[in-house]
Write a protein that holds these residues in place. Structure first.
Motif, PDB file in Angstrom:
ATOM      1  N   ASP A 276      45.557  37.355  26.685  1.00 22.81           N
ATOM      2  CA  ASP A 276      46.587  36.934  25.725  1.00 22.81           C
ATOM      3  C   ASP A 276      45.997  36.034  24.644  1.00 22.81           C
ATOM      4  OD1 ASP A 276      48.448  38.384  27.099  1.00 22.81           O
ATOM      5  OD2 ASP A 276      49.455  36.654  28.012  1.00 22.81           O
ATOM      6  N   ARG A 277      45.096  35.151  25.050  1.00 19.41           N
ATOM      7  CA  ARG A 277      44.472  34.253  24.075  1.00 19.41           C
ATOM      8  C   ARG A 277      43.634  35.050  23.080  1.00 19.41           C
ATOM      9  NH1 ARG A 277      40.058  29.562  25.175  1.00 19.41           N
ATOM     10  NH2 ARG A 277      40.006  28.796  23.060  1.00 19.41           N
ATOM     11  N   LYS A 278      42.877  36.014  23.601  1.00 17.31           N
ATOM     12  CA  LYS A 278      42.055  36.850  22.719  1.00 17.31           C
ATOM     13  C   LYS A 278      42.931  37.642  21.749  1.00 17.31           C
ATOM     14  CE  LYS A 278      38.725  40.582  22.819  1.00 17.31           C
ATOM     15  NZ  LYS A 278      38.088  41.598  23.638  1.00 17.31           N
ATOM     16  N   ASP A 279      44.049  38.187  22.240  1.00 16.12           N
ATOM     17  CA  ASP A 279      44.958  38.952  21.371  1.00 16.12           C
ATOM     18  C   ASP A 279      45.564  38.069  20.284  1.00 16.12           C
ATOM     19  OD1 ASP A 279      44.424  41.221  22.799  1.00 16.12           O
ATOM     20  OD2 ASP A 279      46.288  41.164  23.966  1.00 16.12           O
ATOM     21  N   ARG A 280      45.961  36.846  20.641  1.00 10.84           N
ATOM     22  CA  ARG A 280      46.517  35.923  19.649  1.00 10.84           C
ATOM     23  C   ARG A 280      45.480  35.582  18.587  1.00 10.84           C
ATOM     24  NH1 ARG A 280      48.578  33.125  24.167  1.00 10.84           N
ATOM     25  NH2 ARG A 280      46.996  31.529  23.842  1.00 10.84           N
TER      26      ARG A 280
ATOM     27  N   MET B  26      42.991  36.254  34.090  1.00 11.11           N
ATOM     28  CA  MET B  26      42.718  37.371  33.187  1.00 11.11           C
ATOM     29  C   MET B  26      43.838  37.526  32.158  1.00 11.11           C
ATOM     30  SD  MET B  26      39.879  39.033  33.568  1.00 11.11           S
ATOM     31  CE  MET B  26      40.234  40.654  32.921  1.00 11.11           C
ATOM     32  N   LYS B  27      45.074  37.378  32.599  1.00 11.45           N
ATOM     33  CA  LYS B  27      46.209  37.497  31.677  1.00 11.45           C
ATOM     34  C   LYS B  27      46.113  36.445  30.581  1.00 11.45           C
ATOM     35  CE  LYS B  27      51.261  37.198  31.482  1.00 11.45           C
ATOM     36  NZ  LYS B  27      51.232  36.669  30.149  1.00 11.45           N
ATOM     37  N   LEU B  28      45.818  35.212  30.975  1.00 10.07           N
ATOM     38  CA  LEU B  28      45.720  34.136  29.994  1.00 10.07           C
ATOM     39  C   LEU B  28      44.565  34.366  29.028  1.00 10.07           C
ATOM     40  CD1 LEU B  28      46.438  31.064  32.282  1.00 10.07           C
ATOM     41  CD2 LEU B  28      47.984  32.141  30.643  1.00 10.07           C
TER      42      LEU B  28
ATOM     43  N   TYR C 285      45.704  33.668  51.814  1.00  9.75           N
ATOM     44  CA  TYR C 285      44.560  33.244  51.004  1.00  9.75           C
ATOM     45  C   TYR C 285      44.013  34.398  50.173  1.00  9.75           C
ATOM     46  CZ  TYR C 285      44.107  28.489  52.700  1.00  9.75           C
ATOM     47  OH  TYR C 285      44.327  27.163  52.938  1.00  9.75           O
ATOM     48  N   THR C 286      44.013  35.605  50.722  1.00 10.24           N
ATOM     49  CA  THR C 286      43.553  36.765  49.970  1.00 10.24           C
ATOM     50  C   THR C 286      44.455  37.009  48.763  1.00 10.24           C
ATOM     51  OG1 THR C 286      42.712  37.748  52.011  1.00 10.24           O
ATOM     52  CG2 THR C 286      42.986  39.222  50.143  1.00 10.24           C
ATOM     53  N   VAL C 287      45.756  36.948  48.969  1.00 10.43           N
ATOM     54  CA  VAL C 287      46.706  37.163  47.870  1.00 10.43           C
ATOM     55  C   VAL C 287      46.629  36.008  46.865  1.00 10.43           C
ATOM     56  CG1 VAL C 287      49.148  37.412  47.296  1.00 10.43           C
ATOM     57  CG2 VAL C 287      48.205  38.611  49.268  1.00 10.43           C
ATOM     58  N   ALA C 288      46.421  34.791  47.346  1.00  7.84           N
ATOM     59  CA  ALA C 288      46.293  33.648  46.428  1.00  7.84           C
ATOM     60  C   ALA C 288      45.095  33.831  45.501  1.00  7.84           C
ATOM     61  CB  ALA C 288      46.163  32.355  47.221  1.00  7.84           C
ATOM     62  N   GLY C 289      43.993  34.349  46.040  1.00  5.17           N
ATOM     63  CA  GLY C 289      42.837  34.636  45.193  1.00  5.17           C
ATOM     64  C   GLY C 289      43.153  35.694  44.155  1.00  5.17           C
ATOM     65  N   GLY C 290      43.913  36.727  44.561  1.00 10.26           N
ATOM     66  CA  GLY C 290      44.319  37.767  43.624  1.00 10.26           C
ATOM     67  C   GLY C 290      45.236  37.231  42.540  1.00 10.26           C
ATOM     68  N   ILE C 291      46.139  36.360  42.901  1.00 13.36           N
ATOM     69  CA  ILE C 291      47.047  35.751  41.919  1.00 13.36           C
ATOM     70  C   ILE C 291      46.249  34.901  40.935  1.00 13.36           C
ATOM     71  CG2 ILE C 291      48.873  34.022  41.632  1.00 13.36           C
ATOM     72  CD1 ILE C 291      50.052  35.073  44.293  1.00 13.36           C
ATOM     73  N   PHE C 292      45.309  34.124  41.451  1.00 10.18           N
ATOM     74  CA  PHE C 292      44.506  33.248  40.599  1.00 10.18           C
ATOM     75  C   PHE C 292      43.734  34.037  39.548  1.00 10.18           C
ATOM     76  CE2 PHE C 292      40.417  31.130  39.783  1.00 10.18           C
ATOM     77  CZ  PHE C 292      40.870  29.954  39.214  1.00 10.18           C
ATOM     78  N   THR C 293      43.017  35.070  39.985  1.00  6.78           N
ATOM     79  CA  THR C 293      42.210  35.821  39.018  1.00  6.78           C
ATOM     80  C   THR C 293      43.074  36.673  38.092  1.00  6.78           C
ATOM     81  OG1 THR C 293      41.818  37.555  40.640  1.00  6.78           O
ATOM     82  CG2 THR C 293      40.113  35.886  40.393  1.00  6.78           C
ATOM     83  N   SER C 294      44.164  37.225  38.602  1.00  7.07           N
ATOM     84  CA  SER C 294      45.035  38.036  37.745  1.00  7.07           C
ATOM     85  C   SER C 294      45.680  37.182  36.660  1.00  7.07           C
ATOM     86  CB  SER C 294      46.115  38.719  38.583  1.00  7.07           C
ATOM     87  OG  SER C 294      45.538  39.609  39.491  1.00  7.07           O
TER      88      SER C 294
END
Length: 127
Positions: A115-119, A110-112, A98-107
């Protein structure tokens, strides 16, 4: 900007509800402890991703991996600490997941967002 504020409001509501064990979900379905691990891992992943973005100069793939790795490392350290406390609960793989799942979700979030801001910036610079 509205979406960022909405995301922050949602994260704060998750955190406040996680303290009581409610968090928009029936606690019989997902235990309050697991919800706290998800929120904690998400916060750690967010910090790790943010630090990596500052260091790597917005290389999204690397920063996302740093966010996931930071939640994995901190979650593992916490579970090892649980085995050494006065009333040991043992190393819980589910808590770590669950700790890693939370990290995956927020990471990933943030990536999305980055990337959207850069586009959007590239599109505005072409005009």
């Amino acid at each position: 900007m509205k979406k960022v504020l909405l995301g922050l409001l949602l994260a704060l509501s998750f955190n406040s509800f996680a303290q009581t064990g409610v968090m928009f979900i029936n606690t019989d379905f997902i235990a309050g402890d697991k919800q706290k691990h998800f929120v904690g891992g998400g916060f750690i992943g967010l910090v790790g991703t943010g630090i990596a973005n500052g260091i790597n100069g917005k290389r999204s793939k690397n920063s996302m991996l740093w966010g996931i790795a930071s939640s994995l490392v901190i979650g593992t350290i916490k579970e090892i600490a649980d085995t050494r406390k006065e009333n040991p609960t043992g190393f819980s793989k589910a808590d770590l997941a669950y700790t890693v799942a939370g990290g995956i979700f927020t990471s990933l979030s943030m990536k999305l967002l980055i990337d959207r801001k850069d586009r959007r910036e590239k599109r505005l610079n072409k005009i």
